[in-house]
Design a protein around this motif. Sequence first.
Motif, PDB file in Angstrom:
ATOM      1  N   VAL A  26       0.845  -1.190   0.000  1.00  0.00           N
ATOM      2  CA  VAL A  26       0.000   0.000   0.000  1.00  0.00           C
ATOM      3  C   VAL A  26       0.881   1.242   0.000  1.00  0.00           C
ATOM      4  O   VAL A  26       2.081   1.161   0.253  1.00  0.00           O
ATOM      5  N   SER A  27       0.253   2.390  -0.265  1.00  0.00           N
ATOM      6  CA  SER A  27       1.002   3.638  -0.230  1.00  0.00           C
ATOM      7  C   SER A  27       1.584   3.876   1.151  1.00  0.00           C
ATOM      8  O   SER A  27       0.920   3.687   2.167  1.00  0.00           O
ATOM      9  N   MET A  28       2.830   4.282   1.192  1.00  0.00           N
ATOM     10  CA  MET A  28       3.490   4.524   2.471  1.00  0.00           C
ATOM     11  C   MET A  28       3.003   5.805   3.133  1.00  0.00           C
ATOM     12  O   MET A  28       3.291   6.029   4.310  1.00  0.00           O
ATOM     13  N   PHE A  29       2.247   6.602   2.420  1.00  0.00           N
ATOM     14  CA  PHE A  29       1.711   7.813   3.028  1.00  0.00           C
ATOM     15  C   PHE A  29       0.702   7.480   4.117  1.00  0.00           C
ATOM     16  O   PHE A  29       0.445   8.286   4.998  1.00  0.00           O
ATOM     17  N   GLY A  30       0.146   6.289   4.063  1.00  0.00           N
ATOM     18  CA  GLY A  30      -0.810   5.881   5.083  1.00  0.00           C
ATOM     19  C   GLY A  30      -0.202   5.101   6.224  1.00  0.00           C
ATOM     20  O   GLY A  30      -0.921   4.651   7.127  1.00  0.00           O
ATOM     21  N   LEU A  47      15.021  -4.227  17.990  1.00  0.00           N
ATOM     22  CA  LEU A  47      14.858  -3.139  17.053  1.00  0.00           C
ATOM     23  C   LEU A  47      16.210  -2.727  16.511  1.00  0.00           C
ATOM     24  O   LEU A  47      17.174  -2.582  17.278  1.00  0.00           O
ATOM     25  N   VAL A  48      16.282  -2.584  15.196  1.00  0.00           N
ATOM     26  CA  VAL A  48      17.516  -2.152  14.561  1.00  0.00           C
ATOM     27  C   VAL A  48      17.441  -0.668  14.201  1.00  0.00           C
ATOM     28  O   VAL A  48      18.305   0.123  14.560  1.00  0.00           O
ATOM     29  N   ALA A  49      16.374  -0.301  13.476  1.00  0.00           N
ATOM     30  CA  ALA A  49      16.217   1.085  13.035  1.00  0.00           C
ATOM     31  C   ALA A  49      14.752   1.330  12.709  1.00  0.00           C
ATOM     32  O   ALA A  49      14.057   0.421  12.249  1.00  0.00           O
ATOM     33  N   ALA A  50      14.307   2.564  12.941  1.00  0.00           N
ATOM     34  CA  ALA A  50      12.916   2.928  12.689  1.00  0.00           C
ATOM     35  C   ALA A  50      12.850   4.284  12.024  1.00  0.00           C
ATOM     36  O   ALA A  50      13.724   5.144  12.224  1.00  0.00           O
ATOM     37  N   ARG A  71      13.452   5.628   3.169  1.00  0.00           N
ATOM     38  CA  ARG A  71      12.312   5.113   2.423  1.00  0.00           C
ATOM     39  C   ARG A  71      12.089   5.948   1.177  1.00  0.00           C
ATOM     40  O   ARG A  71      12.461   7.122   1.114  1.00  0.00           O
ATOM     41  N   ASP A  72      11.510   5.301   0.204  1.00  0.00           N
ATOM     42  CA  ASP A  72      11.143   5.960  -1.040  1.00  0.00           C
ATOM     43  C   ASP A  72       9.638   5.796  -1.203  1.00  0.00           C
ATOM     44  O   ASP A  72       9.165   4.715  -1.581  1.00  0.00           O
ATOM     45  N   ASN A  73       8.902   6.846  -0.901  1.00  0.00           N
ATOM     46  CA  ASN A  73       7.442   6.760  -0.956  1.00  0.00           C
ATOM     47  C   ASN A  73       6.932   6.509  -2.379  1.00  0.00           C
ATOM     48  O   ASN A  73       5.853   5.947  -2.557  1.00  0.00           O
ATOM     49  N   LEU A  78      10.943   0.575   1.821  1.00  0.00           N
ATOM     50  CA  LEU A  78      11.798   0.900   2.967  1.00  0.00           C
ATOM     51  C   LEU A  78      13.148   0.245   2.730  1.00  0.00           C
ATOM     52  O   LEU A  78      13.204  -0.887   2.230  1.00  0.00           O
ATOM     53  N   TYR A  79      14.208   0.954   3.086  1.00  0.00           N
ATOM     54  CA  TYR A  79      15.564   0.421   2.897  1.00  0.00           C
ATOM     55  C   TYR A  79      16.325   0.388   4.223  1.00  0.00           C
ATOM     56  O   TYR A  79      16.038   1.143   5.143  1.00  0.00           O
TER      57      TYR A  79
END
Length: 115
Positions: A26-30, A47-50, A71-73, A78-79
């Motif tokens: 889904v769109s990462m905007f949500g 947890l590594v990274a957020a 991240r690239d929306n 997510l990278y």
Amino acid sequence: QVQLVESGGGLVQPGGSLRLSCVASVSMFGIESMTWYRQAPGKQRELVAAILREDTTKYADSVKGRFAISRDNAVNTLYLQMNSLKPEDTAVYLCQAWRGGVEYWGQGTQVTVSS
């Protein structure tokens, strides 16, 4: 529903680099936040990274200065750029997302750091 698919894991020598990807369905905007976790055999998931919606980031102390989350929306991805890898970074890396108060997980990708 959100499906998360990780890729990019593999075997790398100490000091090497890998870039993990997590594609969302889904769109990462949500999506309120996205997080990379890892789990090594016999150890608790950590947890590594957020990264939050406003692009605030946080890292585990053990990876600060070596790993970078982004991240690239535009491509819902997510990278996790991992540099200067150490044997203790060996684990299954999992992508997690929060959307609408619901938590979603990917299936994970194995990272093995060994000579």
